[in-house]
Motif scaffolding. Structure first.
Motif, short mmCIF file in Angstrom:
data_model
loop_
_atom_site.label_atom_id
_atom_site.label_comp_id
_atom_site.label_asym_id
_atom_site.label_seq_id
_atom_site.Cartn_x
_atom_site.Cartn_y
_atom_site.Cartn_z
N PRO A 231 0.82 -1.22 0.00
CA PRO A 231 0.00 0.00 0.00
C PRO A 231 0.85 1.27 0.00
CG PRO A 231 -0.03 -1.04 2.16
CD PRO A 231 0.68 -1.99 1.25
N LEU A 232 0.54 2.19 -0.90
CA LEU A 232 1.21 3.48 -1.01
C LEU A 232 0.23 4.58 -0.61
CD1 LEU A 232 3.57 5.33 -1.97
CD2 LEU A 232 2.54 5.23 -4.26
N THR A 233 0.60 5.39 0.37
CA THR A 233 -0.27 6.47 0.84
C THR A 233 -0.08 7.69 -0.05
OG1 THR A 233 0.08 5.66 3.09
CG2 THR A 233 -0.98 7.80 2.85
N ILE A 234 -1.16 8.25 -0.53
CA ILE A 234 -1.12 9.42 -1.41
C ILE A 234 -1.50 10.66 -0.62
CG2 ILE A 234 -1.92 10.45 -3.56
CD1 ILE A 234 -0.37 7.84 -3.94
N THR A 283 11.07 6.83 0.82
CA THR A 283 10.40 8.11 1.10
C THR A 283 8.93 8.05 0.73
OG1 THR A 283 12.47 9.34 0.78
CG2 THR A 283 10.40 10.58 0.59
N ALA A 284 8.64 7.49 -0.45
CA ALA A 284 7.25 7.45 -0.91
C ALA A 284 6.38 6.56 -0.03
CB ALA A 284 7.20 6.96 -2.36
N PHE A 285 6.90 5.41 0.37
CA PHE A 285 6.09 4.44 1.11
C PHE A 285 6.11 4.66 2.63
CE2 PHE A 285 6.51 2.15 -2.86
CZ PHE A 285 5.31 1.48 -2.98
N LEU A 286 7.23 5.17 3.17
CA LEU A 286 7.36 5.19 4.63
C LEU A 286 7.69 6.57 5.20
CD1 LEU A 286 7.33 3.41 7.17
CD2 LEU A 286 9.80 3.03 6.83
N ILE A 287 8.80 7.17 4.75
CA ILE A 287 9.27 8.41 5.37
C ILE A 287 8.27 9.55 5.17
CG2 ILE A 287 11.08 10.16 5.37
CD1 ILE A 287 13.05 7.98 4.55
N GLY A 288 7.78 9.68 3.94
CA GLY A 288 6.83 10.75 3.64
C GLY A 288 5.58 10.68 4.51
N ILE A 290 5.17 9.15 7.38
CA ILE A 290 5.53 9.38 8.78
C ILE A 290 5.70 10.87 9.04
CG2 ILE A 290 7.38 9.09 10.48
CD1 ILE A 290 7.78 6.27 9.45
N GLY A 291 6.36 11.56 8.11
CA GLY A 291 6.55 13.01 8.26
C GLY A 291 5.23 13.75 8.30
N VAL A 292 4.30 13.37 7.44
CA VAL A 292 3.00 14.03 7.42
C VAL A 292 2.26 13.81 8.74
CG1 VAL A 292 0.72 14.03 6.33
CG2 VAL A 292 2.77 13.93 4.92
N PHE A 293 2.26 12.55 9.21
CA PHE A 293 1.56 12.25 10.47
C PHE A 293 2.25 12.90 11.67
CE2 PHE A 293 -0.18 8.48 8.12
CZ PHE A 293 -1.51 8.87 8.21
N LEU A 294 3.59 12.99 11.64
CA LEU A 294 4.32 13.64 12.72
C LEU A 294 3.94 15.12 12.81
CD1 LEU A 294 6.52 13.70 14.92
CD2 LEU A 294 8.19 14.13 13.10
N GLY A 295 3.93 15.78 11.66
CA GLY A 295 3.54 17.19 11.65
C GLY A 295 2.12 17.37 12.12
N ALA A 296 1.23 16.48 11.68
CA ALA A 296 -0.17 16.58 12.08
C ALA A 296 -0.33 16.37 13.58
CB ALA A 296 -1.00 15.56 11.31
N TRP A 297 0.48 15.47 14.15
CA TRP A 297 0.41 15.21 15.59
C TRP A 297 0.86 16.44 16.39
CZ3 TRP A 297 4.37 14.82 19.34
CH2 TRP A 297 3.94 14.33 20.57
N VAL A 298 1.96 17.07 15.99
CA VAL A 298 2.43 18.27 16.68
C VAL A 298 1.43 19.40 16.54
CG1 VAL A 298 4.25 20.02 16.78
CG2 VAL A 298 4.86 17.63 16.38
#
Length: 593
Positions: A231-234, A283-288, A290-298
Motif C-alpha cells: 500500500p502506497l499512501t497518497i 520516502t514514498a512508502f514510509l518516510i513521507g 511518517i513526516g505528514v503524520f508527525l507534523g499533524a500530531w504536533v
C-alpha cells in the motif's frame, strides 16, 4: 580600508579561513585558529552589529540585512582569490573541532540541522510573505475577493499575482530537502530528486486512479493505492517540511555508508544511484507518510491547547519565544504554521508570535534611544541595524545576538511587553474573534495587513512594542555601575576625539572585572591599566603585596605574572580588551575624577 577588508583582517586573513557561509543576518566562519581574534576590534568595524565566538574554531559576525553584501564583498577581495587552501590536516582538525559542542552534542547538532535547512531560503520566504501581504491588503480594501479561499475565482490577472507567492511555498519541500541534504553531507540534488518524486503530478494522479481506495490510519481517512501489493499512501506534499527533514536525516548516514563501501573510482555513478534506489521508494512508502503524520500530531497538540484556552495559548507563545529562538526551537513551530495553513486554511500561532517579535523590537528601540541620548556610537549603530531588520523584515536575531543576550536587564523588560501584548490579543480574541492568518508571513510592520482581526492584532503588537521600549528607557538596560562608567567613558572619549566610541562590556565581563579589581587590592591600589598583546591586561599597582594571585585565578584569570615591581600582567584571553575596559570603568566609577 573597506568593511570587508577590515573583517578579513580581524579574523586572521584569508589563510586562516577554512570556510565562509552566511545565514539571514550573520557571517559564519570556520577558521584554522580562532584564538587570535580580537573581539573588540571586530565589534568596532563599521557595519558590524556584534560577534559570536563559538566552540570548534567557529566564529560568527552579525551584519543584519547587509550580510549578503558583506559575504559577496569578502569573497570578491583579491586576497581571497589567491588564498592558501587549508591542508587535509587542518580540514580534519576543523571537522573534529566543529563537533566539540558540550555535553549534549547531538542536541546542538539537531537544532543546527533544523536552522541550516531553513536559513538559506529566508530571503525567498520573506519575499513571498510580502506578496501575501499585498494580496491581503487588496482583499481588505475590497479590490479583490478573498484571495485565500479556493472557492473564490479571482480575475485572471490577479490569479497570476496570486501565483507569485505560491512558487515559494508549494515547492518549499524541495528547497528544504536540498538544504537539509547538503547539511548532512549528501549530494543536495539527490535529496532534491528524492523529494521531487512525491510532488510529481503523476504521483498525485495515482490517488484518483481506479485502483485507489480509502482507509483510516491514525484516526484520519487517507487515500491508498497498492503498488505490487504494497500500500502506497497518497498525500499532497505541498508546503510540507517534516518529510524532507526526515528524508535528509536518513540520506546523510546512507551516503556516508555508501562512500565507505564503494571504491572511489566508482562513487560518482553508484553512490547517487544506490542512494536514490533506496531512498525514492523508502520516502514514498514510509518516510513521507511518517513526516505528514508527525507534523499533524504536533499541530494537533498545539491546536488542542488553543482550543482549550485561546487566552492561555496567546500568553504562552510570546513568553516562550524569547527562549526558543536563541536555541533554534522555533524552527519546528514554523513548520507547524505551514501545516496549519495547508490543513486548516489558516494559522493561529503567528498572531501571538508577532507579539513577541514586536516586544523584542521595542526593547531594541529603547536601547537605541538610550544610546542616541548617551552618544554611544557603537551601540547606536548596532541598535539601528537591528531595529530596521526587525520592523521591516520581522527578523529578531540581530536584536537578540547583538544586544539582548549581552545585557541581562533587557529580558525582564521585554517579557513584560510580551505579557501585555499576549493578554490583549488573548482577551480580545476571546471576546471577538481570534487573530489568524491565511499564509505564512514574517511578523513585521509590512505584514500587519495579512492578519484577520487586524485591529486587535495591531493594538496588541503596538502595546508589546511600546511597553518594552518604555521600560528599557525608564529603567535602562545596564546596571547602575555600567551606566555610570559608560557615561564617564563617553565624556572622556568625546573630549579626545570627534567620533566617540565605547567598548561594550557585557554582564559577564563586568562581574569578573569587579572580582579582579578586588583581588588586585581594590580600586585605590590600581594606578593604571591597559590591554596589551591582544590577550593580556597590564596593571600597575601601588602595593604588590595587596595582590591576591590565588583569588585572581579563582576569578577566571588564566595566568598572573609580575613583569616588574608593581606591574602585573593578567592573561585574560581574547576578551582582554573587554576585561580591561570593565576594570577601568569600575575604577573610574569609584575613584574621584
Amino acid at each position: 580600508m573597506s568593511t570587508a577588508q577590515d573583517i578579513l583582517k580581524a579574523v586572521g586573513g584569508p589563510d586562516n579561513i577554512v570556510s565562509l557561509t552566511h545565514c539571514a543576518t550573520r557571517l559564519r566562519f570556520q577558521l584554522v585558529d580562532a584564538s587570535a581574534i580580537n573581539q573588540t576590534e571586530v565589534e568596532s568595524i563599521k557595519g558590524v552589529m556584534g560577534a559570536v565566538p563559538q566552540a570548534g574554531e567557529r566564529y560568527q559576525i552579525i551584519m543584519g540585512g547587509a550580510v549578503q553584501n558583506a559575504y559577496n564583498d569578502i569573497n570578491a577581495l583579491p586576497e581571497m582569490q589567491t588564498r592558501r587552501e587549508p591542508t587535509d590536516a587542518e580540514l580534519k582538525a576543523a571537522a573534529r573541532a566543529g563537533g566539540v559542542r558540550g555535553r549534549f552534542a547531538w542536541v546542538d547538532s539537531f537544532f543546527e540541522f533544523l536552522s541550516d535547512s531553513f536559513r538559506p531560503i529566508l530571503g525567498a520566504l520573506l519575499g513571498a510573505s510580502l506578496f501575501i501581504t499585498f494580496m491581503s491588503l487588496m482583499s481588505t480594501l475590497g479590490v479583490i475577493g478573498n484571495w485565500a479561499d479556493p472557492r473564490v475565482e479571482l480575475p485572471v490577472g490577479w490569479q497570476f499575482v496570486n501565483l507569485l507567492w505560491q512558487s515559494v511555498f508549494i515547492f518549499l519541500p524541495l528547497m528544504v530537502a536540498y538544504n537539509a541534504s547538503k547539511k548532512v553531507g549528501a549530494d543536495p540534488w539527490v535529496g532534491f530528486a528524492v523529494m521531487a518524486l512525491v510532488m510529481l503530478p503523476g504521483f498525485s494522479a495515482l490517488g484518483t486512479s481506479d485502483a485507489a481506495y480509502t482507509a483510516t490510519i491514525a484516526g484520519s481517512d487517507v487515500t491508498l493505492v497498492d503498488i505490487f501489493g504494497v500500500p502506497l499512501t497518497i498525500f499532497s506534499y505541498n508546503s510540507q517540511v517534516f518529510p524532507p527533514l526526515l528524508m535528509a536525516g536518513i540520506l546523510g548516514p546512507l551516503y556516508k555508508l555508501l562512500k565507505k563501501i564503494i571504491p572511489e573510482n566508482l562513487q560518482l555513478i553508484f553512490v547517487p544511484f544506490l542512494a536514490m534506489l533506496i531512498m525514492l521508494p523508502l520516502t514514498a512508502f514510509l518516510i513521507g507518510p511518517i513526516g505528514v503524520f508527525l507534523g499533524a500530531w504536533v499541530a494537533g497538540g498545539l491546536g488542542a491547547i488553543n482550543a482549550f484556552s485561546p487566552l492561555i495559548f496567546a500568553i504562552i507563545i510570546p513568553l516562550a519565544y524569547p527562549f526558543m529562538v536563541p536555541l533554534g526551537l522555533h524552527w519546528p513551530l514554523n513548520a507547524v504554521m505551514l501545516l496549519n495553513i495547508q490543513q486548516l486554511g489558516y494559522d493561529f500561532i503567528q498572531g501571538p508570535m508577532g507579539v513577541w517579535n514586536f516586544a523584542c523590537f521595542g526593547a531594541t528601540a529603547g536601547v537605541l534611544y538610550i544610546s542616541w541620548r548617551g552618544k554611544d556610537v557603537q551601540m547606536r549603530q548596532t541598535a539601528t541595524g537591528a531595529l530596521a531588520a526587525g520592523l521591516l523584515g520581522g527578523i529578531s536575531e540581530p536584536s537578540l545576538y547583538g544586544i539582548h543576550l549581552r545585557f541581562k536587564r533587557i529580558y525582564p523588560r521585554m517579557l513584560i511587553g510580551c505579557l501585555v501584548g499576549g493578554l490583549i490579543i488573548g482577551i480580545g480574541g476571546t471576546l471577538t474573534s481570534q487573530v489568524t492568518t491565511n499564509a505564512f508571513v514574517f511578523t513585521s510592520l509590512l505584514t500587519i495587513p495579512a492578519f484577520s482581526n487586524i485591529g486587535l492584532y495591531a493594538i496588541s503588537v503596538v502595546a508589546a512594542f511600546v511597553t518594552s521600549m518604555v521600560l528599557v528607557i525608564i529603567f535602562d538596560y545596564r546596571t547602575p555601575e555600567q551606566k555610570a562608567a559608560a557615561q564617564r567613558s563617553s565624556a572622556d572619549d568625546e573630549a579626545a576625539t570627534a567620533e566617540p566610541r565605547v567598548i561594550v562590556v557585557g554582564d559577564v565581563e563586568s562581574n569578573q572585572s569587579k572580582q579582579w579589581v578586588a583581588a588586585l587590592g581594590g580600586e585605590a591600589n590600581i594606578v593604571a591599566l591597559e590591554p596589551v598583546a591582544e590577550t593580556r591586561v597590564r596593571v600597575e599597582v601601588n602595593d604588590s603585596s595587596a595582590v591576591d594571585v590565588e583569588a585572581l585565578r579563582r576569578a577566571g584569570v588564566q595566568g598572573v605574572v609580575e613583569a616588574s615591581p608593581g606591574v602585573w600582567h593578567l592573561i585574560a584571553g581574547l576578551e582582554a580588551a573587554q576585561y580591561a575596559e570593565g576594570m577601568r570603568r569600575r575604577v573610574a566609577s569609584v575613584q574621584p575624577a
